[in-house]
Design an enzyme around this catalytic site. Structure first.
Site, PDB file in Angstrom:
ATOM      1  N   ASP A 295     -50.702  17.089   0.339  1.00  0.00           N
ATOM      2  CA  ASP A 295     -51.196  18.454   0.465  1.00  0.00           C
ATOM      3  C   ASP A 295     -50.187  19.225   1.324  1.00  0.00           C
ATOM      4  O   ASP A 295     -49.292  18.640   1.942  1.00  0.00           O
ATOM      5  CB  ASP A 295     -52.616  18.492   1.045  1.00  0.00           C
ATOM      6  CG  ASP A 295     -53.337  19.779   0.633  1.00  0.00           C
ATOM      7  OD1 ASP A 295     -52.653  20.773   0.306  1.00  0.00           O
ATOM      8  OD2 ASP A 295     -54.578  19.809   0.641  1.00  0.00           O
TER       9      ASP A 295
HETATM   10  C1  BGC Z   1     -54.755  23.169  -0.201  1.00  0.00           C
HETATM   11  C2  BGC Z   1     -54.456  22.643  -1.594  1.00  0.00           C
HETATM   12  C3  BGC Z   1     -53.458  23.529  -2.290  1.00  0.00           C
HETATM   13  C4  BGC Z   1     -52.218  23.647  -1.434  1.00  0.00           C
HETATM   14  C5  BGC Z   1     -51.126  24.495  -2.057  1.00  0.00           C
HETATM   15  C6  BGC Z   1     -53.485  23.467   0.575  1.00  0.00           C
HETATM   16  O1  BGC Z   1     -53.761  24.103   1.770  1.00  0.00           O
HETATM   17  O2  BGC Z   1     -55.540  22.232   0.491  1.00  0.00           O
HETATM   18  O3  BGC Z   1     -55.649  22.546  -2.321  1.00  0.00           O
HETATM   19  O4  BGC Z   1     -53.168  23.019  -3.551  1.00  0.00           O
HETATM   20  O5  BGC Z   1     -52.578  24.231  -0.193  1.00  0.00           O
HETATM   21  O6  BGC Z   1     -51.454  25.808  -2.097  1.00  0.00           O
END
Ligand code: BGC
Length: 736
Positions: A295
């Site tokens: 993530d």
């Molecule tokens: C979120 C993800 C997301 C990623 C990219 C993160 O903060 O938890 O779900 O895909 O950001 O935007």
């Protein structure tokens, strides 16, 4: 058997090996490096957040100064040319995408194309209902279709990879990200996961209108304690495997190309550095042949978890655990060279990670069609066909929660629409509606206007403590025969980092409802929200309650379809609505306790709220009624076949969602009171009766025993079929 998303032939494998054999260490690491837009600006990081990043050591003082001064943090163009970047996150400008791609393909030594990733969660330019809302359609064709269109629109803007579907089981309404999920039930989430993967990826991933999908967040992110985003998740391995893992396994079987690790720790080990999840479960157990991405920033965040000594150690643990792609932390880029030198990461591990990333790029056809024609997107964004699909998804997602007969509305009524969502199209776009623009989504009031119906409209209050404009309210409702209150949550009250401790109506919305009631007007309350709300007062004082979530580009039109009876509401809740925030987490498939919920003392309940939830899982009314009879279940050849008669006893046609629940009566571990194991949607004309059959495989009736073996224990099972999770028509069957 998995449908392998990355069907790679020998020839491609040889090309991949050939490329790897030519790559320098830096170029290899580059493939694992996904960079984001600069932290300030595009990503919306504030000065305060930047200060925290500095204080907690996530960035050093020189980077901090550079970012503050607006200087480029890194020089992306030089890095692309040197092959030091493999993918981007959230670059949305097609000119820039094509320009970067050109540098990669034509100016870098090996010409490996870049992969552009973005969160295409519930639409790109045409916005569909938030996933929690859309899950209430219980309609796999809808789940697939909205993903297909989202993929098509995003791909037309140079995107190759979406970070969806999010398939985190969400049992706690306080969690803001429940809005992005398919709800609290594992069976339904599995069907959602499969349909979404099909919708995004299609039959052939290399088609230019498809996206690589990403099952996230692996795993148990939705089980964060107290529904507080990013919080720890702690549970038995049995619960993990029975409740949280299956949607991910379903996505794998459907051939999902990528996985994203979750931010949280699970039983004390951060998912980011957890070899059990990637090496053991994904690769060894499930035979997953795609790649795993962290993530955003999660690898460096292990510093804060306190399970790594420094950024280098974080890179070591994550890569060795099977995490191929570093999303935005640049820990891989900066530290893998030393890790290879010291032998803490082997070249085989690195090569395997690079191989998996290159497979994605070949599978997605990037070597064949790296560029995108800028004329393509504008022709299809929000086109008639996409808007029609959005309206269809939206009307099927609406859940009628109460109706004393005021709905469907008579066209001749004098109607006033009040409340913060009365005429707010933007608020229909939900917590993760990608690239919507002001004015594109149809507000509730606009929906009426589109039908040529005049209504008085006044917001009268917002979601803050600013207070109620009582004069505006009185003026709006004084001549009305009926008042529609459009209340709920602002889109920024759900989604990532938007958990709430109190999930009632905020600001002066309750006061507004009370004033309408005092004026003695029939009241239809329409709820616009990302999560279930605890609103017993709304249920009590309204003549009708309509759950309209955040339905996307066609929200107002779809709601009017339901309000005026052009569409008979068929949505069913996929999360329990509690009576009060203090009941969370509240979900239907809790286990049996020694002192079951009951009215008397010493039973499993809260003393100050009703025993039953406000609205149970599976619940939803319609303009007609359905009667169930003649339920039976037989077991033969590993399959339970259940049949029931369903009759439409009302005056209008409708679509019923026939739900099947099971309980294992006697088992070596306590089992849920009921679990959804199947459903079928059936269309019934007024007065029509049909026999509905649902099959359940016996092997799907098992659980993990105390030794963590999956078992189906012989004995009696109860089986219910009916309208929702509280249905009473029951039979039983025996497993030998
Ligand atoms: C979120 C993800 C997301 C990623 C990219 C993160 O903060 O938890 O779900 O895909 O950001 O935007």
């Amino acid at each position: 058997m998995n449908k392998q998303a990355l069907l790679i032939n020998k020839e491609t494998e040889l090309k991949i090996e050939e490329l790897i054999s030519q790559m320098t260490l830096d170029e290899k690491i580059g493939q694992l490096n996904q960079v984001g837009p600069s932290p300030i600006g595009d990503m919306g990081i504030s000065k305060e957040e930047l200060d925290t990043m500095l204080e907690t050591g996530l960035i050093g003082p020189s980077t901090y100064e550079k970012i503050l001064a607006g200087e480029p943090w890194y020089n992306d163009e030089i890095d692309i040319k040197k092959g030091r970047i493999g993918a981007f996150l959230a670059v949305r400008d097609l000119k820039k995408i094509n320009m970067y791609q050109k540098i990669a393909v034509e100016e870098s030594r090996l010409g490996i194309p870049l992969m552009f990733g973005y969160d295409v969660i519930h639409g790109y330019r045409t916005i569909f209902p938030t996933p929690l809302g859309e899950s209430c359609s219980w309609d796999e064709a809808v789940f697939e279709e909205t993903a297909r269109i989202s993929a098509k629109e995003a791909a037309a803007n140079g995107i190759h990879w979406t970070f969806a579907p999010m398939v985190d089981i969400s049992r706690d309404a306080r969690w803001g990200r429940i809005a992005e999920s398919p709800g609290e039930d594992t069976y339904l989430a599995c069907r959602f996961a499969e349909a979404r993967v099909r919708g995004f990826q299609g039959e052939n991933l290399s088609d230019p209108d498809r996206l690589l999908a990403c099952a996230k967040h692996f795993v148990a992110y939705g089980a964060c304690e107290a529904g507080r985003d990013y919080n720890q998740a702690d549970m038995s391995m049995q619960t993990l495997w029975e409740t949280y893992m299956p949607p991910f396994e379903a996505a794998t079987k459907e051939g999902v190309a990528t996985f994203m690790g979750a931010f949280n720790d699970i039983n004390g080990v951060p998912c980011t550095t957890n070899p059990y999840l990637y090496n053991t479960v994904l690769r060894e157990k499930w035979g997953f042949n795609g790649a795993v991405v962290s993530d955003a920033g999660a690898i460096q965040e292990c510093l804060m978890h306190g399970n790594v000594a420094d950024r280098e150690d974080a890179a070591r643990q994550a890569l060795n655990a099977g995490m191929e792609i570093d999303m935005v932390s640049r820990c891989y880029m900066n530290h893998i060279p030393d890790l290879i030198k010291s032998g803490k990461v082997t070249m085989e591990t690195l090569d395997e990670a690079v191989r998996r990333v290159l497979r994605l790029k070949f599978a997605a056809g990037l070597f064949e069609h790296p560029y995108v024609d800028p004329e393509l997107g504008p022709k299809m964004y929000l086109c008639k066909e996409h808007r029609a699909a959005s309206r269809n998804a939206a009307k099927r997602s609406i859940v009628l929660l109460k109706n004393n007969g005021v709905l469907p509305l008579k066209k001749t009524l004098n109607i006033a629409i009040v409340g913060p969502a009365a005429d707010d199209g933007s608020n229909m776009n939900g917590c993760w509606g990608a690239l919507w623009k002001e004015g594109e989504a149809v507000s509730l009031a606009q929906g009426f206007k589109n039908r040529g119906i005049n209504v008085k409209v006044a917001a009268c209050c917002d979601y803050t403590e600013k207070g109620l404009d009582i004069d505006a309210l009185n003026e709006a409702i004084k001549d009305a025969d009926l008042v529609i209150a459009a209340v709920g949550e602002h889109i920024e009250m759900s989604g990532e980092a938007h958990s709430r401790a109190y999930i009632g109506l905020c600001g002066s919305q309750n006061q507004m409802l009370d004033e309408i009631k005092k004026a003695n007007k029939p009241l239809v309350t329409i709820l616009f929200n990302g999560r279930p709300l605890a609103v017993p007062n709304v249920q009590e004082i309204s003549d009708a309650v309509v759950e309209a979530w955040q339905l996307g580009s066609e929200a107002g039109n779809a709601i009017c379809d339901v309000l005026f009876g052009d569409y008979n509401p068929s949505g069913r809740l996929t999360t329990t609505f509690p009576n009060d925030s203090g009941e969370c987490p509240r979900y239907y498939n809790h286990t049996n306790t020694g002192r079951p919920r009951g009215a008397v003392r010493h039973t499993c309940k809260h003393e100050d709220v009703p025993l039953k939830p406000l609205y149970p899982f599976g619940f939803g009314l319609s303009y007609t009624e359905y009667e169930y009879s003649d339920l039976s279940a037989v077991v033969d050849n590993g399959v339970v076949t259940a049949t029931v008669k369903v009759k439409n006893t009302g005056k209008v046609a409708g679509e019923e969602t026939v739900q099947l629940y099971v309980n294992d009566v006697l088992a070596s571990r306590v089992r849920p009171v009921r679990e959804l194991k199947g459903f079928k949607k059936v269309w019934l004309e007024a007065g029509e009766e049909k026999t509905v059959t649902v099959e359940v495989k016996v092997c799907d009736l098992g659980f993990y025993d105390v030794q963590m073996n999956y078992v189906v224990e012989p004995g009696e099972f109860k089986l219910w079929m009916g309208h929702d999770s509280e249905c009473e028509l029951v039979t039983s069957f025996e497993i030998q």
